[in-house]
Design a protein around this motif. Structure first.
Motif, PDB file in Angstrom:
ATOM      1  N   GLY A  92       0.826  -1.199   0.000  1.00  0.00           N
ATOM      2  CA  GLY A  92       0.000   0.000   0.000  1.00  0.00           C
ATOM      3  C   GLY A  92       0.856   1.243   0.000  1.00  0.00           C
ATOM      4  N   PHE A  93       0.245   2.362   0.370  1.00  0.00           N
ATOM      5  CA  PHE A  93       0.932   3.649   0.401  1.00  0.00           C
ATOM      6  C   PHE A  93       0.934   4.178   1.831  1.00  0.00           C
ATOM      7  CE2 PHE A  93      -0.232   3.167  -3.980  1.00  0.00           C
ATOM      8  CZ  PHE A  93       0.792   3.786  -4.690  1.00  0.00           C
ATOM      9  N   LEU A  94       2.119   4.545   2.315  1.00  0.00           N
ATOM     10  CA  LEU A  94       2.273   5.134   3.638  1.00  0.00           C
ATOM     11  C   LEU A  94       2.985   6.468   3.472  1.00  0.00           C
ATOM     12  CD1 LEU A  94       1.957   4.724   6.727  1.00  0.00           C
ATOM     13  CD2 LEU A  94       4.252   3.740   6.732  1.00  0.00           C
ATOM     14  N   ASP A  95       2.323   7.565   3.871  1.00  0.00           N
ATOM     15  CA  ASP A  95       2.867   8.906   3.641  1.00  0.00           C
ATOM     16  C   ASP A  95       3.200   9.129   2.173  1.00  0.00           C
ATOM     17  OD1 ASP A  95       2.651   9.530   6.335  1.00  0.00           O
ATOM     18  OD2 ASP A  95       4.685   8.859   6.792  1.00  0.00           O
ATOM     19  N   GLY A  96       2.372   8.555   1.300  1.00  0.00           N
ATOM     20  CA  GLY A  96       2.567   8.730  -0.129  1.00  0.00           C
ATOM     21  C   GLY A  96       3.595   7.818  -0.754  1.00  0.00           C
ATOM     22  N   ARG A  97       4.201   6.940   0.048  1.00  0.00           N
ATOM     23  CA  ARG A  97       5.248   6.051  -0.464  1.00  0.00           C
ATOM     24  C   ARG A  97       4.691   4.644  -0.664  1.00  0.00           C
ATOM     25  NH1 ARG A  97       9.172   5.837   4.119  1.00  0.00           N
ATOM     26  NH2 ARG A  97       7.275   6.231   5.320  1.00  0.00           N
ATOM     27  N   PRO A  98       4.917   4.046  -1.838  1.00  0.00           N
ATOM     28  CA  PRO A  98       4.500   2.660  -2.025  1.00  0.00           C
ATOM     29  C   PRO A  98       5.437   1.725  -1.276  1.00  0.00           C
ATOM     30  CG  PRO A  98       5.692   3.423  -3.950  1.00  0.00           C
ATOM     31  CD  PRO A  98       5.561   4.609  -3.039  1.00  0.00           C
ATOM     32  N   GLY A  99       4.902   0.617  -0.793  1.00  0.00           N
ATOM     33  CA  GLY A  99       5.739  -0.352  -0.096  1.00  0.00           C
ATOM     34  C   GLY A  99       4.911  -1.493   0.454  1.00  0.00           C
ATOM     35  N   TYR A 100       5.592  -2.331   1.192  1.00  0.00           N
ATOM     36  CA  TYR A 100       4.963  -3.479   1.858  1.00  0.00           C
ATOM     37  C   TYR A 100       5.039  -3.175   3.347  1.00  0.00           C
ATOM     38  CZ  TYR A 100       3.806  -8.433   2.576  1.00  0.00           C
ATOM     39  OH  TYR A 100       3.181  -9.629   2.912  1.00  0.00           O
ATOM     40  N   TRP A 101       3.942  -2.671   3.912  1.00  0.00           N
ATOM     41  CA  TRP A 101       3.962  -2.039   5.219  1.00  0.00           C
ATOM     42  C   TRP A 101       3.280  -2.900   6.284  1.00  0.00           C
ATOM     43  CZ3 TRP A 101       7.217   1.692   4.504  1.00  0.00           C
ATOM     44  CH2 TRP A 101       7.203   2.441   3.320  1.00  0.00           C
ATOM     45  N   TRP A 102       3.656  -2.635   7.539  1.00  0.00           N
ATOM     46  CA  TRP A 102       2.961  -3.247   8.673  1.00  0.00           C
ATOM     47  C   TRP A 102       1.596  -2.584   8.841  1.00  0.00           C
ATOM     48  CZ3 TRP A 102       5.844  -7.231   9.510  1.00  0.00           C
ATOM     49  CH2 TRP A 102       7.224  -7.141   9.408  1.00  0.00           C
ATOM     50  N   THR A 103       0.613  -3.368   9.231  1.00  0.00           N
ATOM     51  CA  THR A 103      -0.747  -2.850   9.378  1.00  0.00           C
ATOM     52  C   THR A 103      -1.287  -3.152  10.769  1.00  0.00           C
ATOM     53  OG1 THR A 103      -1.756  -4.894   8.535  1.00  0.00           O
ATOM     54  CG2 THR A 103      -1.228  -3.159   6.921  1.00  0.00           C
ATOM     55  N   ILE A 104      -2.255  -2.339  11.185  1.00  0.00           N
ATOM     56  CA  ILE A 104      -2.987  -2.550  12.432  1.00  0.00           C
ATOM     57  C   ILE A 104      -4.456  -2.635  12.071  1.00  0.00           C
ATOM     58  CG2 ILE A 104      -3.551  -1.613  14.712  1.00  0.00           C
ATOM     59  CD1 ILE A 104      -0.893  -0.026  14.514  1.00  0.00           C
ATOM     60  N   ASN A 105      -5.052  -3.791  12.359  1.00  0.00           N
ATOM     61  CA  ASN A 105      -6.463  -4.030  12.005  1.00  0.00           C
ATOM     62  C   ASN A 105      -6.721  -3.727  10.529  1.00  0.00           C
ATOM     63  OD1 ASN A 105      -6.844  -4.683  14.690  1.00  0.00           O
ATOM     64  ND2 ASN A 105      -7.646  -2.668  15.239  1.00  0.00           N
ATOM     65  N   GLY A 106      -5.727  -4.036   9.691  1.00  0.00           N
ATOM     66  CA  GLY A 106      -5.859  -3.843   8.248  1.00  0.00           C
ATOM     67  C   GLY A 106      -5.628  -2.432   7.777  1.00  0.00           C
ATOM     68  N   GLU A 165       7.407   2.160   9.831  1.00  0.00           N
ATOM     69  CA  GLU A 165       6.829   1.526   8.647  1.00  0.00           C
ATOM     70  C   GLU A 165       5.377   1.110   8.877  1.00  0.00           C
ATOM     71  OE1 GLU A 165       9.614  -1.605   8.000  1.00  0.00           O
ATOM     72  OE2 GLU A 165      11.209  -0.235   7.345  1.00  0.00           O
ATOM     73  N   GLY A 166       4.711   1.790   9.802  1.00  0.00           N
ATOM     74  CA  GLY A 166       3.272   1.612   9.941  1.00  0.00           C
ATOM     75  C   GLY A 166       2.788   1.015  11.230  1.00  0.00           C
ATOM     76  N   LEU A 167       3.684   0.398  12.024  1.00  0.00           N
ATOM     77  CA  LEU A 167       3.222  -0.330  13.212  1.00  0.00           C
ATOM     78  C   LEU A 167       3.204   0.604  14.427  1.00  0.00           C
ATOM     79  CD1 LEU A 167       2.071  -2.829  14.328  1.00  0.00           C
ATOM     80  CD2 LEU A 167       4.298  -3.930  14.206  1.00  0.00           C
ATOM     81  N   MET A 168       2.338   1.618  14.335  1.00  0.00           N
ATOM     82  CA  MET A 168       2.203   2.604  15.398  1.00  0.00           C
ATOM     83  C   MET A 168       0.807   3.208  15.353  1.00  0.00           C
ATOM     84  SD  MET A 168       4.312   6.145  16.110  1.00  0.00           S
ATOM     85  CE  MET A 168       3.551   6.998  14.722  1.00  0.00           C
ATOM     86  N   THR A 169       0.188   3.278  16.528  1.00  0.00           N
ATOM     87  CA  THR A 169      -1.063   4.009  16.681  1.00  0.00           C
ATOM     88  C   THR A 169      -1.039   4.665  18.054  1.00  0.00           C
ATOM     89  OG1 THR A 169      -3.483   3.854  16.524  1.00  0.00           O
ATOM     90  CG2 THR A 169      -2.347   1.996  17.540  1.00  0.00           C
ATOM     91  N   HIS A 170      -2.188   5.091  18.575  1.00  0.00           N
ATOM     92  CA  HIS A 170      -2.229   5.807  19.845  1.00  0.00           C
ATOM     93  C   HIS A 170      -3.414   5.334  20.687  1.00  0.00           C
ATOM     94  CE1 HIS A 170       0.122   8.519  17.281  1.00  0.00           C
ATOM     95  NE2 HIS A 170       0.674   8.964  18.393  1.00  0.00           N
ATOM     96  N   VAL A 171      -3.221   5.408  22.008  1.00  0.00           N
ATOM     97  CA  VAL A 171      -4.320   5.337  22.968  1.00  0.00           C
ATOM     98  C   VAL A 171      -4.563   6.762  23.440  1.00  0.00           C
ATOM     99  CG1 VAL A 171      -5.014   4.566  25.259  1.00  0.00           C
ATOM    100  CG2 VAL A 171      -3.895   2.966  23.699  1.00  0.00           C
ATOM    101  N   ALA A 172      -5.774   7.262  23.244  1.00  0.00           N
ATOM    102  CA  ALA A 172      -6.090   8.659  23.568  1.00  0.00           C
ATOM    103  C   ALA A 172      -7.248   8.712  24.553  1.00  0.00           C
ATOM    104  CB  ALA A 172      -6.433   9.442  22.304  1.00  0.00           C
ATOM    105  N   TYR A 173      -7.159   9.630  25.507  1.00  0.00           N
ATOM    106  CA  TYR A 173      -8.212   9.823  26.502  1.00  0.00           C
ATOM    107  C   TYR A 173      -9.226  10.845  25.982  1.00  0.00           C
ATOM    108  CZ  TYR A 173      -5.553   7.377  30.155  1.00  0.00           C
ATOM    109  OH  TYR A 173      -4.901   6.434  30.912  1.00  0.00           O
ATOM    110  N   THR A 174     -10.485  10.547  26.213  1.00  0.00           N
ATOM    111  CA  THR A 174     -11.551  11.467  25.826  1.00  0.00           C
ATOM    112  C   THR A 174     -11.312  12.842  26.449  1.00  0.00           C
ATOM    113  OG1 THR A 174     -13.111   9.628  25.713  1.00  0.00           O
ATOM    114  CG2 THR A 174     -14.034  11.846  25.835  1.00  0.00           C
ATOM    115  N   GLY A 175     -11.384  13.885  25.627  1.00  0.00           N
ATOM    116  CA  GLY A 175     -11.235  15.243  26.123  1.00  0.00           C
ATOM    117  C   GLY A 175      -9.815  15.750  26.185  1.00  0.00           C
TER     118      GLY A 175
END
Length: 236
Positions: A106-120, A210-220
């Protein structure tokens, strides 16, 4: 560890309950992880503590340590030590999340590649995990990506509940970083007691970039900072 027995007293700064004496085992320590180990030095001789690329000999001057290779069998922290109250009730969790690690072209930051995914999803296409302060959160981390990943949630400790459906039966096992091998699935829990916007990522930092990063965020809770090259904030 060669030449003597030992106990693992703590993992990632959390004491273990009832750690037994073991021998002929290695202690798994993943990227960003720590272990406190009590080593028994023999009356005659020395013991050698080995880590990748280095070793430490403990004993009197001139004593010779066992030069045998490091043990192949690993100490299983899922069943090590004695059960004890963990101070958290995962059965009454307020939130339950899936964190499925995969890999796709897919594309990550506009770059084509074979990237790690989270929940697809890739990069900004992965929604944050939203929590309220005080929530008990249970997360299932599954890995079908083809490689292992040391997973790390900033600002919190994770309690390991099970691995591949097998419940934890030893001491409460709290971690900062948890090594999730290909094909494994861990159920973990944490208390949302530290408001913020926290990275939840692979501690192999090239994987995070390369894609294997997300966040836990608190409401507010908000932040003025943004990721991406256009913002000038590109930490990876």
């Amino acid at each position: 560890m060669t030449g003597s027995s030992f106990r693992v007293l703590a993992v990632d700064g959390h004491d273990l309950v009832g750690p037994a004496v073991v021998a002929d085992r290695s202690v798994p320590v993943t990227a960003g992880g720590r272990a406190d180990v009590e080593v028994r030095v023999p009356d005659s001789g020395a013991v050698r503590v080995q880590v990748p690329g280095a070793s430490l000999v403990l004993g009197p001057n001139g004593a010779l340590a066992d030069e045998a290779p490091a043990p192949r069998d690993r100490l299983d922290l899922l069943s090590y030590g004695e059960p004890a109250p963990a101070g958290i009730d995962p059965a009454s969790a307020d939130r339950r999340f899936a964190y499925d690690i995969g890999r796709l072209p897919g594309f990550l930051d506009g770059r084509p590649g074979y990237w790690w995914t989270i929940n697809g999803g890739l990069g900004a296409g992965v929604p944050m995990y939203m929590v309220d302060e005080g929530d008990v959160v249970v997360m299932t981390i599954s890995n079908s990506s083809g490689e292992g990943h040391p997973m790390h949630l900033h600002g919190h400790h994770l309690l390991v509940l099970s691995r591949d459906g097998v419940p934890s039966s030893g001491s409460p096992w709290w971690v900062d970083s948890l090594d999730v091998a290909h094909g494994e699935s861990f159920e973990v829990a944490f208390v949302a007691d530290n408001p913020g916007v926290w990275m939840d990522h692979c501690h192999n930092l090239p994987h995070a970039a390369e894609g294997l990063m997300t966040h836990v965020a608190y409401t507010g809770v908000t932040t003025p900072f943004r990721l991406g090259r256009d913002t000038g904030n590109d930490p990876e």
